[in-house]
Design a protein around this motif. Structure first.
Motif, mmCIF file in Angstrom:
data_model
loop_
_atom_site.group_PDB
_atom_site.id
_atom_site.type_symbol
_atom_site.label_atom_id
_atom_site.label_comp_id
_atom_site.label_asym_id
_atom_site.label_seq_id
_atom_site.Cartn_x
_atom_site.Cartn_y
_atom_site.Cartn_z
ATOM 1 N N GLY A 160 0.830 -1.220 0.000
ATOM 2 C CA GLY A 160 0.000 0.000 0.000
ATOM 3 C C GLY A 160 0.851 1.250 0.000
ATOM 4 N N ILE A 211 2.263 1.833 -3.472
ATOM 5 C CA ILE A 211 1.233 2.356 -4.392
ATOM 6 C C ILE A 211 1.022 3.858 -4.157
ATOM 7 C CG2 ILE A 211 -1.246 2.257 -4.932
ATOM 8 C CD1 ILE A 211 -1.062 -0.777 -4.531
ATOM 9 N N ASN A 212 1.009 4.262 -2.906
ATOM 10 C CA ASN A 212 0.833 5.695 -2.590
ATOM 11 C C ASN A 212 2.005 6.524 -3.128
ATOM 12 O OD1 ASN A 212 -1.633 5.391 -1.278
ATOM 13 N ND2 ASN A 212 -0.643 4.887 0.683
ATOM 14 N N ILE A 254 -7.799 4.458 -5.190
ATOM 15 C CA ILE A 254 -6.858 3.503 -4.583
ATOM 16 C C ILE A 254 -7.628 2.642 -3.584
ATOM 17 C CG2 ILE A 254 -4.757 3.225 -3.223
ATOM 18 C CD1 ILE A 254 -3.862 5.943 -4.284
ATOM 19 N N ARG A 255 -7.648 1.314 -3.835
ATOM 20 C CA ARG A 255 -8.348 0.367 -2.964
ATOM 21 C C ARG A 255 -7.322 -0.653 -2.457
ATOM 22 N NH1 ARG A 255 -13.487 -0.942 -6.969
ATOM 23 N NH2 ARG A 255 -14.159 1.242 -7.262
ATOM 24 N N VAL A 256 -6.737 -0.320 -1.348
ATOM 25 C CA VAL A 256 -5.654 -1.142 -0.823
ATOM 26 C C VAL A 256 -6.068 -1.735 0.518
ATOM 27 C CG1 VAL A 256 -3.259 -1.186 -0.035
ATOM 28 C CG2 VAL A 256 -3.926 0.252 -1.978
ATOM 29 N N LYS A 257 -5.952 -3.048 0.633
ATOM 30 C CA LYS A 257 -6.199 -3.713 1.897
ATOM 31 C C LYS A 257 -5.072 -3.370 2.859
ATOM 32 C CE LYS A 257 -6.987 -8.258 3.962
ATOM 33 N NZ LYS A 257 -7.036 -9.724 3.704
ATOM 34 N N CYS A 260 -5.297 -3.554 -4.286
ATOM 35 C CA CYS A 260 -4.280 -4.433 -3.684
ATOM 36 C C CYS A 260 -4.959 -5.284 -2.620
ATOM 37 C CB CYS A 260 -3.148 -3.601 -3.077
ATOM 38 S SG CYS A 260 -1.883 -4.640 -2.306
ATOM 39 N N ASP A 261 -4.859 -6.596 -2.794
ATOM 40 C CA ASP A 261 -5.497 -7.529 -1.865
ATOM 41 C C ASP A 261 -4.586 -8.757 -1.722
ATOM 42 O OD1 ASP A 261 -7.299 -8.679 -0.176
ATOM 43 O OD2 ASP A 261 -8.999 -8.638 -1.574
ATOM 44 N N ILE A 290 -2.384 -7.600 -7.190
ATOM 45 C CA ILE A 290 -2.331 -6.176 -7.580
ATOM 46 C C ILE A 290 -3.106 -6.051 -8.891
ATOM 47 C CG2 ILE A 290 -0.859 -4.247 -8.245
ATOM 48 C CD1 ILE A 290 1.395 -5.584 -6.614
#
Length: 582
Positions: free
Chosen positions: A440, A443-444, A463-466, A502-503, A511
């Motif tokens: 995460g 990605i940021n 942005i959809r990050v676990k 991201c999961d 990803i």
């Protein structure tokens, strides 16, 4: 075997009994007859002496003499003159009896011989011994014949034969018993040898024979045990060598097939089945029945004809995918001690489809690199020449040309950087500089780097990050992967959104980058990750792409033994999904 030996022994014993009985009967019967004959001759001499004495006393009465001495001597007495006429007989009326001159014993006695003859008497129904003696006394010359029945002699002989037979039978029974014991003792080691031989023929070499005898049977058992040990050792070596040979053969990356002088296949490996798509066992079949390829036949026949190494290439057509193969043929030379020179031909078939593809890709890569490097260099060279020729004096024109040179230089730098990066990733077997990183956070960071590219576009980045998804990796490598995917998504999306997900699952870190851009036609998707491949070449260059971004992404994913998938629809958008195994 034991039954045959016993049958042989019984046959021999039976023949011996029969021969012994016949011999005993013949000899015994002959002995008793000779004894009776001699005894009769002796009695005849005594009777002649008595008859001579009576003739001297003038008291000669032939019939009275015959009657009187017949009972005493237990014989039949017959007196016959020189003409063969019977003058007296102790058992029959001499007056009605036939002339005896032609009887064998009588005719011989008339001539002066003592003669005996065994003859069957039709009158009395039995065999008689007739003994005739010549007689010459006062007032009479003729023959004294004594007759004695042989029935008693036969009975005595039969009794003797019975005892002989009984003795022989008892001996035969004892002999059979002894033969059985001897045969059994003889056959036991042979039976053990037979059973051991059967087990050896079935592949069991561990059975041993234990015979304590020191004779030839014991030596045979000892030799058999030695042979069993040597066979077991040789079979173990042979099986070991066969396993090694089969392992080497099955581990080869090339197809191998060996044919004899009649073009019959006697050896092949499993790789050949994969290359030529053969589904059956082909040992013993003609190569012309199994393979349908002219080039292979030509290579094989040429190698046999010229007795040398031959190589050629061909393409095998298939419903799924055509294959390019390289065929090597070489004669199989027999050992020097063999009577023949060659044993057949060995074919090695190599699938060079991927190698050909790599050669094409390498050629295309060199061509593309040359083109990609040449384009900015030509542009830079052209603007430099223009500036040298006087354009540098015009500040506005010079400034515009310098800006273009700067853009082309940056583009050239990016291209070289991507080529070096791709080459470095390709030469790596695994990632060495790795640590636990939060995906995460990476990605940021990438989103912040690419924010300037969003200024002139109406794009929303989602942005959809676990939370707390971590992965053991090289941070810069994963950042480069995400930058390339997000940069592509932003480039080809004018309006809409770019979603970064991201999961993780039990096995993978996932990803996913999705855009709502122009999309990719299905025919281009299989080639997206090739070096310098562009769906729209003109547009890609105008957007500053090097054509290596997705190829770098694929190699990074491969470095981590991961998978990448692409889904796209024209006018709807594209989704790249990456799964990195934990």
């Amino acid at each position: 075997m034991q039954k045959k030996l016993m049958a042989t022994y019984i046959l021999i014993i039976s023949l011996t009994i029969i021969i012994a009985v016949l011999f005993s009967w013949n000899k015994g019967n002959q002995y008793f007859r000779d004894t009776v004959r001699k005894d009769t001759e002796t009695k005849g001499q005594l009777l002649i002496d008595i008859l001579t004495n009576e003739a001297e006393n003038d008291s000669l009465d032939f019939q009275a003499f015959a009657d009187r001495y017949s009972n005493k001597s237990e014989v039949r007495i017959t007196l016959i003159d020189m003409e063969g006429i019977v003058v007296a007989d102790s058992d029959e009326d001499y007056r009605i009896m036939d002339n005896h001159a032609f009887r064998n014993e009588v005719s011989r006695a008339i001539k002066g011989e003592i003669a005996s003859k065994i003859r069957y008497s039709d009158t009395l129904g039995t065999y008689y011994l007739y003994t005739a003696l010549p007689i010459s006394i006062k007032g009479f010359q003729g023959v004294l014949r004594l007759s004695m029945p042989l029935i008693e002699i036969q009975n005595i002989a039969i009794d003797m034969i019975k005892y002989v037979v009984y003795g022989i039978l008892i001996g035969a029974v004892i002999a059979v018993i002894i033969a059985y014991i001897v045969t059994k003792r003889f056959m036991e080691p042979l039976g053990q040898l037979t059973q051991a031989a059967i087990k050896i023929s079935e592949g069991n070499y561990n059975d041993k024979i234990y015979i304590r005898s020191k004779d030839e049977t014991g030596k045979l058992a000892e030799a058999f045990n030695d042979m069993s040990v040597k066979l077991s050792l040789n079979m173990w070596k042979l099986e070991k060598r066969n396993r090694e040979f089969e392992s080497v053969l099955s581990s080869m990356i090339n197809g191998v097939i060996a044919v004899d002088e009649d073009y019959k296949i006697f050896l092949y490996n499993s790789k050949l089945n994969q290359i030529l798509n053969i589904q059956e066992d082909i040992v013993g079949k003609s190569i012309y029945e199994v393979i349908r390829n002219t080039t292979i036949f030509n290579v094989l026949e040429k190698s046999i004809e010229q007795n040398e190494y031959i190589v050629d290439e061909t393409i095998i057509k298939s419903n799924k995918k055509d294959k390019t193969i390289r065929v090597y043929a070489n004669p199989i030379f027999a050992p020097k001690r063999a009577s023949i020179k060659t044993m057949g031909t060995l074919l090695v078939i190599r699938d060079i489809t991927q190698m050909k593809k790599l050669e094409t890709m390498r050629s295309d890569f060199v061509s593309n690199v040359t083109h990609e490097l040449n384009t900015p260099l030509t542009s830079i060279r052209g603007f430099v020449d223009t500036l040298k020729n006087g354009a540098i004096k015009d500040e506005k024109v010079a400034a515009r040309f310098l800006d273009i040179i700067d853009i082309e230089t940056e583009r050239l730098s990016l291209l070289i950087q991507d080529i070096l990066s791709l080459s470095a990733i390709e030469n790596m077997e695994d990632e060495k500089n790795s640590s636990i990183n939060n995906i995460g956070e990476i990605i940021n960071e990438v989103t912040e780097i690419l924010n300037p590219k969003l200024e002139n576009k109406d794009i929303n980045v989602d942005i959809r990050v676990k939370k707390d998804v971590t992965y053991n990796c090289n941070r810069n490598r994963i950042k480069q992967l995400i930058i390339n995917l997000m940069d592509n998504a932003i480039k080809y999306t004018e309006k809409g959104s770019v979603i970064i997900l991201c999961d993780e699952s039990e096995e993978d870190v996932i990803i996913e980058v999705t855009d709502t851009g122009i999309g990719i036609e299905e025919q281009h998707i299989p080639r997206l990750f090739e070096r310098f491949y562009r769906v729209d070449k003109g547009r890609s260059r105008n957007m500053g792409g090097t054509g290596l971004g997705l190829s770098i992404v694929k190699h990074i994913v491969g470095l981590y033994k991961g998978k990448i998938e692409v889904e796209s629809n024209i006018g709807v958008g594209t989704t790249f999904t990456i799964r990195l195994p934990k």
